[in-house]
Structures are given as structure tokens and as C-alpha cells.
Design an enzyme around this catalytic site. Structure first.
Site, PDB file in Angstrom:
ATOM      1  N   HIS A 187       0.585   7.996   1.171  1.00 22.26           N
ATOM      2  CA  HIS A 187       1.952   8.145   0.655  1.00 22.26           C
ATOM      3  C   HIS A 187       2.008   7.716  -0.807  1.00 22.26           C
ATOM      4  O   HIS A 187       1.464   6.679  -1.181  1.00 22.26           O
ATOM      5  CB  HIS A 187       2.907   7.275   1.470  1.00 22.26           C
ATOM      6  CG  HIS A 187       4.305   7.246   0.937  1.00 22.26           C
ATOM      7  ND1 HIS A 187       4.908   6.096   0.477  1.00 22.26           N
ATOM      8  CD2 HIS A 187       5.221   8.240   0.784  1.00 22.26           C
ATOM      9  CE1 HIS A 187       6.135   6.369   0.066  1.00 22.26           C
ATOM     10  NE2 HIS A 187       6.354   7.661   0.241  1.00 22.26           N
ATOM     11  N   SER A 188       2.628   8.552  -1.645  1.00 21.34           N
ATOM     12  CA  SER A 188       2.924   8.197  -3.032  1.00 21.34           C
ATOM     13  C   SER A 188       1.632   7.813  -3.774  1.00 21.34           C
ATOM     14  O   SER A 188       0.704   8.616  -3.850  1.00 21.34           O
ATOM     15  CB  SER A 188       3.971   7.080  -3.051  1.00 21.34           C
ATOM     16  OG  SER A 188       4.557   6.950  -4.305  1.00 21.34           O
ATOM     17  N   TYR A 189       1.562   6.596  -4.307  1.00 18.39           N
ATOM     18  CA  TYR A 189       0.353   6.139  -5.012  1.00 18.39           C
ATOM     19  C   TYR A 189      -0.906   6.323  -4.182  1.00 18.39           C
ATOM     20  O   TYR A 189      -1.990   6.610  -4.720  1.00 18.39           O
ATOM     21  CB  TYR A 189       0.532   4.666  -5.409  1.00 18.39           C
ATOM     22  CG  TYR A 189      -0.736   3.886  -5.564  1.00 18.39           C
ATOM     23  CD1 TYR A 189      -1.556   4.069  -6.672  1.00 18.39           C
ATOM     24  CD2 TYR A 189      -1.129   2.947  -4.597  1.00 18.39           C
ATOM     25  CE1 TYR A 189      -2.742   3.343  -6.817  1.00 18.39           C
ATOM     26  CE2 TYR A 189      -2.302   2.221  -4.731  1.00 18.39           C
ATOM     27  CZ  TYR A 189      -3.114   2.416  -5.841  1.00 18.39           C
ATOM     28  OH  TYR A 189      -4.283   1.710  -5.988  1.00 18.39           O
ATOM     29  N   HIS A 219      11.947   9.970  -0.542  1.00 25.18           N
ATOM     30  CA  HIS A 219      10.534   9.695  -0.784  1.00 25.18           C
ATOM     31  C   HIS A 219       9.911   8.850   0.326  1.00 25.18           C
ATOM     32  O   HIS A 219       8.792   9.124   0.766  1.00 25.18           O
ATOM     33  CB  HIS A 219      10.406   8.986  -2.137  1.00 25.18           C
ATOM     34  CG  HIS A 219       9.014   8.698  -2.566  1.00 25.18           C
ATOM     35  ND1 HIS A 219       8.069   9.687  -2.768  1.00 25.18           N
ATOM     36  CD2 HIS A 219       8.394   7.518  -2.850  1.00 25.18           C
ATOM     37  CE1 HIS A 219       6.926   9.148  -3.169  1.00 25.18           C
ATOM     38  NE2 HIS A 219       7.099   7.827  -3.215  1.00 25.18           N
ATOM     39  N   GLY A 234      -1.905   8.669  -2.521  1.00 26.93           N
ATOM     40  CA  GLY A 234      -2.572   9.954  -2.674  1.00 26.93           C
ATOM     41  C   GLY A 234      -3.830   9.817  -3.518  1.00 26.93           C
ATOM     42  O   GLY A 234      -4.851  10.478  -3.259  1.00 26.93           O
TER      43      GLY A 234
END
Length: 271
Positions: A107-109, A246, A111
């Protein structure tokens, strides 16, 4: 004869009761999968609790590691904690738990983190799922593609506190007051090294593994737009959407769990 009929009736009632009880049990996947769910910046393994519970009810094995320096491991934060540290966190989990054919979700960072993991140990993975996540070109750092104003804002916080202070829950699309209070209680500063260290890959992004990008379409985040444009332009990606903010694992855990189950089942049937 009457006794036989009574016994038969009792058996029928018991059978019906057993059938009803079976229907009441949580649905289990025909082929259970192993999920490793990796959280984004400022978060920890705690943020996956609602999704993990639903996946486990379906019979899946689920791991939710907390990256070094964050969440309940916040006491380990230091300038030496960087992207390599977080990649190593996940690689070590895969190795020491002896996990194979893993559905690795970032998730988010995270990735960026799971891209590094796939470069290191692709043999332990079955597919990669990027949840409203960041992608980096090899050789670039997290700051490389951020707008100058965002970089200056983060650097200011780092100069003042020694780490990147967490954003408010609303910045992650978490608007329900109870959810926002829960998230706010658990967010912790992000280690500065994760912003500065470039991503270095030996193989192309994904290392040949199937890649799915889940785009959260509620309250889009500007810093993710370059990543999403890149995914839309690349036929090598499967693109799915969720109409939520998000932090989908907080705001839409049921829909996200269903989508992850479907993706895992599809990958299992094609492998």
C-alpha cells in the site's frame, strides 16, 4: 416400523441442522492463498486488521509485518533506517516463515518496498498487488518525483523533528470520526532514509511476476498521479478500481478483501 420412521425423521432434522450450520460458517476459498500485506508510510501492520480478519475467515494465511521504525517498532527509528531496511524486513519474513507462492500486497509507499522484494526473491511470490501505491523508476528516490512544494514541506518536518511527521487521517481519505481517531492514535513518524535512498533493481519492475494495480478513486492524491498514468499506459498491468479513499484497508475493508480474494483465485487458476 414406527420407530424406524421416527429415527429417519430425526436423522433428517439433524442433517438439516448440520446443513444450516455449515451455511452459517464463513466462506472458505477452494484454494487458500498466502497473503503478505505491507503497510505504507506512517502506518504499521495494525492498519490491516480488518482486512486480515476477513481473509482469514475465508481460509487464507495472512501476514501483516510492521516495517522497522514504524508502528509498534517505532522505538527502532533512526537515520540508518532506509528503503533497503524495509525490503529486508519483508524478505526476512518470507524466508523465516518459509512462505511460497505469496500474494504480496503493498500500500502507498510500500509499492516501492514490494518492488524491491520481487527483485530479491521472486521465487517466493505468485503475484504483486499495488494498492494505491507508488512506483519508482530504478535509480530514483521517493523524493525524485514529488513536487518541489511537497519536498520542502517534508524536509521542513524532518529538520524540525528528525523524521517525516505523519499527515492527518483525512489526507488518507479517512473521514469517519471513529476511524479517523483510531488511525490518528496509531500513526508514527516515517524514517527519513526511506525518502532519500534510491530504488535499485537488477531486473525490470516486477521481475516477471503478474502485477495488479488497485486504484482508489475517492479523494485522489496528487503525488500518485504520475504513477497511475504510468500504469494506465502500460499493457503489462492489470488495473482495478475501488471507490474509496487512499486507506482502503480502513475505509472499505470488505470490498478490498473481496477484490484481493478474487485476484488470488484468478492467479491460482492461471498458474
Amino acid at each position: 416400523m414406527k420407530r424406524r420412521i421416527l429415527l429417519s425423521g430425526a436423522t433428517g432434522i439433524a442433517g438439516a441442522s448440520l446443513a444450516s450450520a455449515a451455511l452459517a460458517q464463513p466462506a472458505r476459498a477452494a484454494q487458500p492463498s498466502t497473503f503478505v500485506l505491507v503497510h505504507g508510510a506512517w502506518h504499521g501492520g495494525w492498519c490491516w486488521s480488518r482486512v486480515a480478519a476477513r481473509l482469514r475467515e475465508r481460509g487464507h494465511a495472512v501476514y501483516t509485518p510492521t516495517l522497522t521504525g514504524l508502528g509498534e517498532r517505532r522505538h527502532l527509528i533512526s537515520p540508518q533506517v532506509n528503503l533497503d531496511t524495509h525490503v529486508e524486513d519483508v524478505v526476512n519474513l518470507l524466508q523465516f516463515e518459509e512462505l511460497e507462492r505469496v500474494v504480496l500486497v503493498g500500500h502507498s509507499y510500500a509499492g516501492i518496498v514490494i518492488s524491491g522484494v520481487a527483485d530479491r526473491v521472486p521465487q517466493r511470490l505468485r503475484q504483486l498487488v499495488y494498492l494505491d501505491a507508488l512506483l519508482l523508476e530504478p535509480g530514483k528516490s521517493l523524493f525524485s518525483d514529488f513536487p518541489p512544494a511537497v519536498i520542502e514541506q517534508r524536509l521542513k518536518a524532518i529538520r524540525e523533528t528528525g523524521a517525516a511527521a505523519a499527515l492527518p487521517p483525512a489526507a488518507f481519505g479517512v473521514k469517519d470520526p471513529a476511524d479517523a481517531a483510531w488511525v490518528a492514535r496509531h500513526l508514527t513518524p516515517q524514517p527519513v532514509g526511506t525518502y532519500l535512498q534510491p530504488l535499485l533493481l537488477k531486473a525490470p519492475l516486477g521481475n516477471g511476476l503478474p502485477k495488479t494495480y488497485i486504484e482508489c478513486t475517492g479523494d485522489p492524491i496528487a503525488t500518485l498521479e504520475p504513477t497511475k498514468a504510468r500504469v494506465r499506459a502500460d499493457a503489462g498491468w492489470q488495473l482495478r478500481t475501488l471507490a474509496t479513499g487512499h486507506d482502503a484497508m480502513v475505509t472499505a475493508p470488505a470490498a478490498l478483501s473481496e477484490l484481493l480474494t478474487d485476484l488470488a483465485a484468478s492467479a491460482a487458476s492461471s498458474s
